[in-house]
Design an enzyme around this catalytic site. Structure first.
Site, PDB file in Angstrom:
ATOM      1  N   GLU A 264       0.857  -1.181   0.164  1.00  0.00           N
ATOM      2  CA  GLU A 264      -0.101   0.038   0.041  1.00  0.00           C
ATOM      3  C   GLU A 264       1.024   1.219   0.041  1.00  0.00           C
ATOM      4  OE1 GLU A 264      -2.254   2.671   3.153  1.00  0.00           O
ATOM      5  OE2 GLU A 264      -2.720   0.343   3.263  1.00  0.00           O
ATOM      6  N   CYS A 301      -3.339   7.365   5.229  1.00  0.00           N
ATOM      7  CA  CYS A 301      -3.267   7.028   3.835  1.00  0.00           C
ATOM      8  C   CYS A 301      -4.580   7.220   3.103  1.00  0.00           C
ATOM      9  CB  CYS A 301      -2.789   5.653   3.725  1.00  0.00           C
ATOM     10  SG  CYS A 301      -3.783   4.412   4.631  1.00  0.00           S
TER      11      CYS A 301
END
Length: 523
Positions: A264, A301
């Site tokens: 990620e 994020c």
């Protein structure tokens, strides 16, 4: 529990001799004790050897046994009490309520995977019984998912518990039956050791193979690279920068036997503000936006780093309210000096861009804090300058003003892959939302309406992933019960005697797991 600075390798403690890592007080920069010695290549080799040795027994044990391990780890983390929270506060600068909530989430996802194991549905057992009279005859076919092998997990900087030593990657890998070698994030080595010892104790108390878990510290990048390159590692999970993730992907690709890296990496999480929503609720949306943007100094994020809106009165009302709220937002300590420095560099680059206007900045702080920023550009400039899509890790967001819905769609089409995308809409915006939705589905792993993506629920239906460069593998999620699929592979047994079949596929179904038999659910 006193910290020792030791590496935890296959149930043993040892002093690292390859460089030195110290935790730092995020607020003051002061060095925290103890000293952590970095792992050597020999230490790493031992950790991977222990993991490979433990794999056959661990992967073949009853799912209920692994469920007990996950629950024991969760309880061990709870039993650490304040010592864990206080050390994490020092190393990250995050406030106590945030870390207590993150501890709850960490334990919650461990227990969720324990429940997943007990249901057995994750195995996706399928049986096509033999049909010797068919033309052509069909053999007896039995399919289930099995563990891939030892997994490398890289602790993340922004979630010292939930995406770290016992976070979702470790929980899902252990649930799948994969031993784990964790590389602690160098920004919170003390927090990592405390959690690592809770895992180690749970394994020992249950009498399981010690090689199921190892925790190493790396004083540079050599050990992390060697971990992914080790032929005994079957997959890697990483949360961090695009540069770091792609480096690991390339290492994995060049192996004699390539492996998946579930990285990620980068996301600016576009938020579309449709006209009727702004006319009806501009002030409310603006206040909620600033709250989401500045949460945890923007170190999520899923932070809303991009806003897309059509020029008009509602947009001006939104911007005016957002400016007021942002100017009053206090500077917040960032996770590490390196992250604070990168944020300032990113903000400086954006503020100095020829196509960008600074709309508002938050209150000033010291050099280790995040001063929030709101910036604005026109759609044609955003399309002309690809660097305006670059993620700034922290509380910074760029508003892109479009002339009309057609131009907004052109901007959406130009976006990179994202973790989340949100639409703020009123009933009158349904037609516009329907028009833009297909483009957003192609860009993001999670779509929200009238909300912001900074809350990621740990649940069965959650997707925390998305098209590149949000992640390196669009088919996976790192949050939610589906995360276990990353560390499983399907295997088919053809005409296998019943006594040689794994229990989930035996005719008596001794584990009573759900199975698909000849295309129908078994009753």
């Amino acid at each position: 529990m006193a910290l020792t600075g030791s590496l935890l390798i296959g149930g043993t403690d040892r002093d690292g001799t390859h460089g030195t890592v110290h935790g730092l007080d995020a607020a003051t920069g002061a060095v925290l004790e103890p000293r952590f010695g970095g792992a050597s290549l020999a230490d790493l080799d031992d950790a991977c050897a222990f993991a490979a040795e433990a794999f056959p027994a661990f992967s073949s044990m009853a799912p209920s046994g692994r469920a007990k391990l996950l629950e024991a780890i969760a309880q061990g983390i709870v039993d650490l009490g304040d010592i864990l929270i206080e050390r994490a506060m020092q190393e990250t600068g995050l406030p106590r309520p945030r870390l207590e909530g993150e501890r709850g989430r960490t334990c919650g996802q461990l227990r969720m995977f324990a429940d997943v194991l007990r249901t057995g549905s994750y195995l996706e057992a399928r049986i096509d019984t033999a049909r010797p009279d068919a033309q052509p005859p069909r053999p007896d076919l039995r399919l289930m998912k099995v563990a891939t092998g030892p997994v490398a997990v890289f602790g993340a900087s922004n979630f010292p518990l939930a995406f770290s030593v016992a976070g979702g990657d470790t929980a899902s890998a252990l649930a799948a039956g994969c031993p784990v070698v964790v590389k602690a994030h160098p920004a919170h080595p003390g927090t990592s050791e405390l959690v690592g010892r809770a895992i180690q104790s749970a394994i020992t108390d249950l009498g399981l193979p010690a090689g199921i878990f190892s925790l190493i510290v790396d004083s540079g990048h050599e050990i992390g690279a060697a971990l992914v390159a080790d032929p005994r590692i079957s997959a890697a999970a990483f949360t961090g920068s695009r540069r770091g993730g792609l480096a690991l992907v390339e290492i994995a690709r060049q192996r004699n036997v390539p492996i998946p890296v579930y990285a990620e990496m980068s996301s600016i999480n576009p938020v579309i503000l449709l006209p009727a929503a702004l006319r009806n609720s501009a002030a409310d949306i603006a206040r909620r936006f600033v709250t989401s943007l500045t949460l945890g100094a923007g170190q999520f994020c899923t932070n809303p780093g991009l806003l897309l809106a059509i020029s008009g009165e509602g947009l001006e009302d939104f911007l005016a309210e957002a400016e007021v709220a942002l100017r009053d937002s206090p500077a917040q300590t960032m996770l590490s000096p390196a992250i604070a420095m990168a944020f300032e560099q990113g903000i400086g680059k954006l503020a100095g861009h020829a196509g960008v206007t600074t709309r508002a900045r938050g209150l000033s702080g010291h050099e280790r804090t995040c001063r929030a920023g709101l910036f604005m550009t026109e759609a044609d400039a955003f399309l002309r300058y690809p660097e305006l899509q670059e993620e700034i890790f922290g509380a910074a967001s760029l508003v892109v003003i479009c002339r009309d819905m057609d131009e907004l769609l052109v901007v959406v089409d130009a976006l990179e892959g994202q973790l989340t995308a949100a639409i703020h809409m009123a009933e009158e915006d349904i037609g516009s939302a329907r028009h833009v939705l297909p483009a957003l589905q192609a860009k993001a792993g999670r779509l929200l309406v009238n909300d912001f993506g900074t809350g990621v629920a740990v649940s069965h239906a959650m997707v925390h992933g998305g098209p590149y460069p949000a992640t390196s593998d669009v088919r996976s999620t790192s949050v939610g019960s589906l995360a276990i699929d990353r560390f499983l592979r399907p295997i088919c047994y053809q005409d296998m005697p019943d006594e040689l079949l794994p229990a989930p596929l035996q005719r008596a179904n001794p584990l009573a797991i759900p199975r698909l038999v000849d295309g129908s659910r078994e009753r």
